[in-house]
Design a protein around this motif. Structure first.
Motif, PDB file in Angstrom:
ATOM      1  N   GLN A 180     -15.989   3.894 -15.962  1.00 17.31           N
ATOM      2  CA  GLN A 180     -16.002   2.696 -16.796  1.00 17.31           C
ATOM      3  C   GLN A 180     -17.039   2.792 -17.909  1.00 17.31           C
TER       4      GLN A 180
ATOM      5  N   ALA B 299     -15.641  -4.910  -4.209  1.00 15.06           N
ATOM      6  CA  ALA B 299     -15.800  -3.546  -3.698  1.00 15.06           C
ATOM      7  C   ALA B 299     -17.065  -2.923  -4.277  1.00 15.06           C
ATOM      8  N   ASP B 300     -17.235  -3.092  -5.592  1.00 12.22           N
ATOM      9  CA  ASP B 300     -18.425  -2.511  -6.224  1.00 12.22           C
ATOM     10  C   ASP B 300     -19.691  -3.205  -5.743  1.00 12.22           C
TER      11      ASP B 300
ATOM     12  N   GLY C  38     -20.433  -4.504  -3.025  1.00 11.08           N
ATOM     13  CA  GLY C  38     -20.854  -4.170  -1.665  1.00 11.08           C
ATOM     14  C   GLY C  38     -21.967  -3.139  -1.648  1.00 11.08           C
TER      15      GLY C  38
ATOM     16  N   SER D 281     -22.379 -10.010  -5.102  1.00  9.19           N
ATOM     17  CA  SER D 281     -21.280 -10.152  -4.148  1.00  9.19           C
ATOM     18  C   SER D 281     -21.004 -11.613  -3.806  1.00  9.19           C
TER      19      SER D 281
ATOM     20  N   PHE E 268      -5.211 -13.331  -2.221  1.00  8.63           N
ATOM     21  CA  PHE E 268      -6.003 -12.537  -1.296  1.00  8.63           C
ATOM     22  C   PHE E 268      -5.502 -11.091  -1.255  1.00  8.63           C
TER      23      PHE E 268
ATOM     24  N   ALA F  36      -7.437  -7.738  -2.124  1.00  7.07           N
ATOM     25  CA  ALA F  36      -7.589  -6.658  -1.150  1.00  7.07           C
ATOM     26  C   ALA F  36      -7.115  -5.337  -1.744  1.00  7.07           C
TER      27      ALA F  36
ATOM     28  N   ALA G 240     -19.986 -14.490   1.335  1.00 11.84           N
ATOM     29  CA  ALA G 240     -19.792 -15.466   0.284  1.00 11.84           C
ATOM     30  C   ALA G 240     -19.748 -16.851   0.864  1.00 11.84           C
TER      31      ALA G 240
ATOM     32  N   ARG H 215     -16.303   5.616 -10.075  1.00  8.75           N
ATOM     33  CA  ARG H 215     -15.711   4.445 -10.738  1.00  8.75           C
ATOM     34  C   ARG H 215     -16.656   3.910 -11.811  1.00  8.75           C
TER      35      ARG H 215
ATOM     36  N   GLN I  72      -6.366  -1.207 -12.124  1.00 11.84           N
ATOM     37  CA  GLN I  72      -7.463  -0.264 -12.180  1.00 11.84           C
ATOM     38  C   GLN I  72      -8.609  -0.716 -13.078  1.00 11.84           C
ATOM     39  N   PRO I  73      -9.813  -0.240 -12.776  1.00  9.21           N
ATOM     40  CA  PRO I  73     -10.922  -0.488 -13.695  1.00  9.21           C
ATOM     41  C   PRO I  73     -10.623   0.192 -15.025  1.00  9.21           C
TER      42      PRO I  73
ATOM     43  N   MET J 288       0.828  -1.207   0.000  1.00 15.36           N
ATOM     44  CA  MET J 288       0.000   0.000   0.000  1.00 15.36           C
ATOM     45  C   MET J 288       0.854   1.244   0.000  1.00 15.36           C
TER      46      MET J 288
ATOM     47  N   PHE K  55      -9.695  -4.192  -4.019  1.00 17.24           N
ATOM     48  CA  PHE K  55     -10.834  -3.738  -3.218  1.00 17.24           C
ATOM     49  C   PHE K  55     -10.633  -2.300  -2.761  1.00 17.24           C
ATOM     50  N   LEU K  56      -9.396  -1.982  -2.420  1.00 12.42           N
ATOM     51  CA  LEU K  56      -9.086  -0.634  -1.939  1.00 12.42           C
ATOM     52  C   LEU K  56      -8.799   0.319  -3.092  1.00 12.42           C
ATOM     53  N   ALA K  57      -9.019  -0.157  -4.322  1.00  6.36           N
ATOM     54  CA  ALA K  57      -8.715   0.637  -5.510  1.00  6.36           C
ATOM     55  C   ALA K  57      -7.236   0.964  -5.579  1.00  6.36           C
TER      56      ALA K  57
ATOM     57  N   ARG L 109     -15.210  -4.411   5.132  1.00  5.00           N
ATOM     58  CA  ARG L 109     -16.196  -4.873   4.189  1.00  5.00           C
ATOM     59  C   ARG L 109     -15.704  -6.110   3.440  1.00  5.00           C
ATOM     60  N   LEU L 110     -14.396  -6.153   3.226  1.00  4.17           N
ATOM     61  CA  LEU L 110     -13.848  -7.333   2.572  1.00  4.17           C
ATOM     62  C   LEU L 110     -14.133  -8.549   3.431  1.00  4.17           C
TER      63      LEU L 110
ATOM     64  N   GLY M 248     -17.433 -13.544  -4.527  1.00  7.62           N
ATOM     65  CA  GLY M 248     -16.851 -13.771  -3.201  1.00  7.62           C
ATOM     66  C   GLY M 248     -16.583 -15.244  -2.981  1.00  7.62           C
TER      67      GLY M 248
END
Ligand SMILES: Nc1ncnc2c1ncn2[C@@H]1O[C@H](COP(=O)(O)OP(=O)(O)OP(=O)(O)O)[C@@H](O)[C@H]1O
Ligand SMILES: [Mg+2]
Lengths: 335, 307, 529
Positions: free
Chosen positions: C387, B262-263, B265, B276, B238, B242, C27, C383, B251-252, B147, B245-247, C19-20, B280
């Motif tokens: 896209q 992430a989306d 959620g 999800s 994983f 993660a 899941a 985001r 990247q998208p 990170m 998930f944190l962007a 949230r993860l 997941g």
């Protein structure tokens, strides 16, 4: 001049300094595994080094092959110091066979691969085919069939495996074999086969042996000369045929008495007296290392380390006991 | 009884690996049920990652309405932008698998020689230096390290010494480097145990160069290290998720499992359960699969299986 | 300055990790039971009771502000917390008209328009008991006009305000460099705080109906009613503002009755909340911008035809329907439905991507291998927008990379101009009211946020717009400005979002007039008892 010359070799192992050592600005305690050892082995002969566990035999063996460097003193083979830089040819001239053949071979390699490795590393063969042929030949030398080449150590018996380690040592055509307890892990029947193989190889290939063992009968059978080690020092040395029948040092005698009797009818000796409790505490350094366990210990034994004195031509013993008295006393040792 | 005599020529031609495979199969027998389940999960994940993208629609293109539930047209439904969720999950799985595999590979390639040399020279300054440096790297948890660097260099591609690193390469590099200390430790411990074996001394006495001796040690060090590495693929997958998930990951619109989660959620409460739950599930099952199989591998090696 | 308003990094990562974890357990089939649908709690039943004074009002905010000084930040994250604490000289009434609050009357302006005199309301005290006097107002203005202070208000005053002075304790005099009719708007938007608190970022001291009594960084704020307030008694005795970064969690909290008001309702949750009988959802056209600036100073956006190709290739309808579920207005240029100068009939760009037109323009532009990076702020909607737009542009033949940045780095990019096309979500109303000052200003050549666009005609229009004291004239000028900027494709937002607030029907009196100016008037709410 002898092929192997061991000249006043001492080896200390220094433990890592502990935190408490560092705080007290104290050097880490040193353990003297080999203490001022001098020996010579003429070409083509076998020297047996005997002694109980922990006496420094293996360390001496490792010093001989250059796996350890002496703290002081010098070991030469054919005039070349083993601790210095060696040419590949010099390197090859001394090989080691150790006690545990399972550990001595790479368990993930086939026997053929293990044997071929030194051949290719030293370019003793050209190409795979020749390597394969030489491997077969080596196996044959130690009395194993060709198909052993494709087996792995886990699939082979101990005696056979020890023959493989001998074959590997022979692969580089050495002049000297240092055998560190080569039969200790084998059962008696196999032991005899390996010992006779070793004797046979020495004759055929003109090898010089240093045989490290605590098995006196093996030493007796193979050796020309014997050196008895106790706590890193040589306490007695001489021709095998004189040392074994007429030992001069009380320690040697104890070793001989403790030896298991081949004839089951005869009860075995009392064994080595337990070092603890010592009969007399070894008061400080200096003095004979054996005096604590010695039935003949006397005041003079505390004074200085007894020097290795010539007791007969070619026979040395490091004991202060006069020759006659020694013999007389020897008869009183319970048997 | 019919006896078939196999001519020598032919039996001699039987490749060694085949007999080894047969003896391996004989020794290992049937895998434990959990291991079998793990293998099944991995096969499923691999098929999803490598085969499904060949048939699935473009994971970036809108091919349906937003949040369509699973149907024959979209086996896993669609996401909030009307994109096929199976295609996206598969593409994310492929990226995860690639990142997991390559980051562990990179970590191993760097760490194993380092750990082995350190162990071979155990107690020397070299060992000391290597271990200190690795301890420092290890002080930063895998994730925090990644990170931190991504925070510094951004989530786009970066160029280092004239080489442009794509974001996925960066993730691989970061994870690989942060795994390095763990792998080096395993390699070092294994090597330490190994150098006390007599064959190492024997090979030195035989006059083999240090490189060759280490090579021989390597064949014994590698299996347990590889088994560990296998477990770490799960961690890498994983971690990649993660980051996504944190962007902070790839990247998208490139789909990543973490990005999808992430989306998704945001749509848990609008009855889009598949959004999800299904991706997941893929992530959890993949990680579980790698763990089960990795554990089994480790067990086998611990039991001293030498083949 | 921090003109974007995204959650801070720390809050983000913690939330996301949580949230993860939640995602994984979901899941795995755990804990999935109740979370999925039917709103529970008070959302189900229409509450009854009489609105009354007192009680604790609970508000769910979507992020915690880094800086609580209302003279530093114009972000709603700061202002929705500090507005009940620090008042302005003028305030908006229910009809959106700016009326005196701390000022006693409208300012008197000298005939040359350069000297403004503002009488202050007597007898007002700060929360610590200090009397409210002109010296505090002057200190605030000087702070805002100081280039070395971190105040976002610098762009509103710099180059216009020469000096602020206090001829007597209840009079403030402003000396201007040039005519600045828009100043009146700024005076109604800029809060006044105690002069000793101007450099504080963790506290605010004002004259308002509430005192800030507790700040828990990243978690929330507690405001207590000011018993000595100079105006009418506010409703609740206490206002508790909780930071709840996750939109879904915020709405669930509202449904469960844990909060009375949820800010920033995620678009996909609007339908769900609208169905709940105990809740009300307000979707208000407010000065909310999707800032959308192509970097005109460099290729490929230096090419006007390329910019137009991008504008024609923009999937506005996709963004409207898919991201905002229809709750937004199709975008054209910088001026949206909540600000002056908005002309709903002015729609040069198509609702649905005009692929052929865009392709034609692209070809005409001569840009080879068209591609660019779209830099967006890190919000779920952004985001999605990114896209969708990228997909649309791909159909036109433009290859678009997406870069997602958190608040700080995003702002850094914007200020340093190191972007191709930058897009972010911004509530400009708290600083600019309905005049769209902040969004339009970057079109001026000399503006710090200028994207490389230089057009003397636009520069002149902007100067005249801000100078004008006549609202009608200003509206006309902004219309003209908008037309030029849209034509040149200098600012091309895909849609104008709405401010979406949901409230429990256990409270009444949420002022929609205030919402139209991005204000959240918490003081006038009443809790049913
Ligand atoms: N690498 C080492 N570091 C520290 N001490 C050592 C090392 N190698 C051997 N020693 C010590 O030196 C002494 C002699 O050990 P050595 O292995 O040479 O004895 P040995 O006679 O071969 O015994 P055994 O019959 O059990 O093999 C022992 O006390 C042993 O603990
Ligand atoms: Mg030994």
């Amino acid at each position: 001049m002898s092929l192997i010359v061991i000249d006043s070799v001492t080896k200390d192992f220094v433990a890592e300094r502990t935190v408490s050592d560092r705080l007290r600005r104290r050097a880490a305690p040193a353990l003297r595994a080999v203490d001022d050892v001098s020996l010579e082995v003429p070409a083509g002969q076998t020297l047996a080094v005997v002694g109980e566990s922990g006496s420094g035999k293996s360390t001496l063996a490792r010093l001989l092959v250059g796996l350890e460097t002496p703290t002081s003193g010098r070991i030469t083979v054919d005039g070349v110091a083993m601790s210095g830089p060696l040419t590949p040819a010099q390197r090859r001239s001394v090989q080691i066979v150790s006690q545990n053949p399972w550990s001595a071979l790479n368990r993930r390699r086939t026997i053929g691969q293990s044997l071929a490795l030194p051949l290719h590393a030293h370019r003793l063969v050209a190409g795979r085919a020749e390597g394969r042929a030489r491997v077969t030949e080596l196996l044959d030398t130690v009395g194993l069939r060709e198909e052993y080449a494709d087996r792995r150590p886990a699939d082979v018996s101990g005696g056979e495996l020890q023959r493989v380690t001998i074959a590997r040592a022979l692969a580089v055509e050495p002049r000297v074999l240092v055998l560190d307890e080569p039969t200790a892990s084998l059962d008696n029947r196999v032991k005899a086969v390996v010992v006779s193989l070793l004797a046979d190889l020495r004759e055929r290939l003109g090898l010089t042996y240093v045989l490290v063992t605590h098995e006196l009968d093996v030493a007796h059978y193979v050796a020309d000369r014997t050196a008895v080690m106790y706590r890193g020092r040589i306490v007695e040395s001489g021709a095998a045929e004189t040392v074994f029948p007429s030992p001069r040092h009380p320690y040697t005698r104890m070793l001989l008495d403790a030896r298991p009797q081949p004839d089951p009818g005869v009860p075995s000796g009392p064994g080595l007296p337990d070092p603890t409790p010592a009969r007399r505490p070894a008061a400080g350094p200096g003095g004979c290392a054996f005096r604590g366990r010695c039935p003949h210990a006397m005041a003079a034994c505390d004074e200085a380390v007894p020097p290795l004195a010539t007791v007969a031509p070619g026979h040395h013993s490091a004991c202060l006991l006069p020759a006659g008295e020694d013999a007389a006393l020897a008869s009183r040792v319970p048997s | 009884m019919t006896s078939v005599t196999v001519p020598d020529r032919i039996s001699g031609a039987t490749p060694a690996w085949r007999s080894r495979l047969r003896s391996w199969a004989r020794k290992t027998g049937r895998p434990a049920p959990l291991t079998a389940a793990g293998i099944a999960l991995l096969v499923g994940f691999t098929v999803l990652a490598l085969v499904v993208p060949l048939f699935a629609p473009d994971p970036r293109a809108t091919t349906g309405l937003p949040l369509e539930s699973p149907s024959a047209g979209h086996f896993m439904g669609t996401d909030h932008l009307g994109r096929d969720l199976l295609a996206r999950t598969a593409a994310g799985a492929r990226l995860s698998l690639a990142v997991g595999f390559f980051s562990v590979l990179l970590g191993l390639v760097l760490a194993v020689p380092l750990g082995m040399v350190a162990a071979y020279r155990a107690g020397s300054w070299l060992d000391d230096a290597v271990m200190r440096v690795l301890e420092t790297v290890q002080a930063l948890p895998v994730f925090v390290f990644a990170m931190f660097v991504i925070g510094l260099t951004g989530t786009g591609s970066s160029s280092v010494a004239g080489i442009t690193l794509s974001m996925s390469t960066k993730v691989v590099l970061l994870l690989g480097i942060s795994f390095l200390p763990y792998f080096a430790r395993v390699a070092r411990a294994q090597t330490l145990a190994e150098v006390h074996e007599d064959y190492v001394g024997a090979l030195r006495v035989l006059g083999l160069p240090r490189r060759r001796v280490l090579g021989e040690v390597l064949v014994n060090v590698l299996p347990p290290v590889l088994a560990q590495g296998f477990l770490w693929i799960a961690i890498a997958i994983f971690a990649e998720s993660a980051l996504g998930f944190l962007a902070l990951g790839v990247q998208p619109p490139t789909p990543t499992l973490g990005g999808i989660l992430a989306d998704s959620g945001n749509y848990v409460l609008v009855d889009a359960w598949w959004y999800s739950v299904l991706p997941g599930l893929v992530l959890v099952l993949a990680v579980t699969g790698f763990n089960l199989v990795g554990d089994a591998l480790n067990d086998r090696i611990d039991r001293g299986g030498s083949q | 300055m921090t003109p974007t308003n995204d959650p801070g990094g720390a809050a983000l990562s913690r939330r996301a990790l949580l949230r993860l974890g939640a995602g994984a357990s979901l899941a795995a089939g755990l804990g999935f039971g109740g979370a999925a649908c039917s709103p529970a709690g008070t959302g189900d039943a229409v509450p009854s009771g009489k609105p009354g004074l007192g009680g604790t009002l609970r508000v769910g905010l979507y992020a915690g502000a880094n800086d609580l000084n209302p003279l530093d930040s114009t972000s709603e994250l700061t202002r929705w917390v500090t507005d009940p604490v620090a008042e302005s000289l003028y305030a908006y009434d229910d009809t959106g008209t700016s009326v005196p609050r701390l000022a006693a009357a409208e300012p008197t302006v000298s005939p040359d328009g350069l000297t403004w005199t503002i009488p202050l309301k007597p007898g007002v005290r700060f929360h610590n008991g200090d009397p409210f006097t002109a010296e505090h107002v002057v200190a605030c203005l000087n702070y805002a006009n100081n280039t070395s202070s971190p105040s976002e208000w610098i762009i509103y005053f710099f180059g216009y305000l020469a000096e602020a002075s206090a001829p007597d304790p209840l009079t403030v005099r402003l000396q201007l460099v040039k005519r600045y009719g828009l100043l009146r708007s700024h005076l109604g938007n800029m809060p006044i705080s105690h002069k000793d608190f101007l450099t504080r970022k963790d506290a605010v001291m004002g004259t308002g109906p509430y005192k800030l009594t507790r700040v828990t960084i990243g978690t929330g704020y507690v405001l207590d009613r000011n018993p000595d307030y100079h105006g009418p008694r506010p409703g609740p005795d206490q206002i508790a503002i909780d930071v709840i970064p996750d939109g879904t969690t915020r709405t669930v909290n509202l449904q469960e009755g844990k909060i009375h008001i949820a800010t920033q309702v995620p678009p996909q949750m609007v339908r769900v909340l609208e169905k709940a009988p105990g809740l009300a959802v307000y979707k208000v056209d407010a000065p909310v911008d999707l800032l959308a600036y192509p970097r005109i100073g460099k290729a490929p956006f230096d090419n006007p035809l390329f910019r137009q190709a991008v504008a024609y290739g923009m999937d506005r309808k996709g963004v409207l329907d898919t991201v905002f579920q229809g709750d937004a207005t199709i975008g054209q240029g910088p001026v949206g439905p909540a600000v002056i100068g908005w002309d709903p009939a002015f729609t040069p760009y198509p609702v649905v991507t005009d692929v052929d037109r865009a392709r034609g323009l692209l070809q005409q532009s001569g840009v080879k291998d068209p591609s660019f990076t779209l830099t967006i702020s890190n919000r779920a909607e952004m985001r999605s927008i990114g896209q969708l737009l990228a997909e649309g542009w791909k159909k036109v033949g433009i290859d678009v990379n997406i870069e997602v940045l958190d608040g700080g780095p995003w702002t850094q990019k914007w200020i340093t101009g190191k972007y191709d096309f930058i897009m972010g979500y911004y509530q400009s109303g708290l600083g600019s009211g309905n005049a769209n000052f902040l969004t339009l200003s970057p079109a001026e050549t000399t503006n710090i946020l200028n994207s490389g666009y230089t057009n003397p005609e636009v520069d002149g229009l902007i100067q005249r717009t801000w100078a004008s004291a006549d609202p009608a004239e200003r509206t006309g000028l902004i219309k003209q400005l908008n037309t030029t900027l849209v034509r040149d494709a200098v600012m091309i937002p895909p849609v104008y979002p709405k401010t979406v607030i949901a409230q429990s029907k256990r409270v009444t009196g949420l002022s929609q007039g205030a919402l139209k100016l991005s204000r959240l008037d918490l003081a006038s709410l009443r809790i049913l008892s």
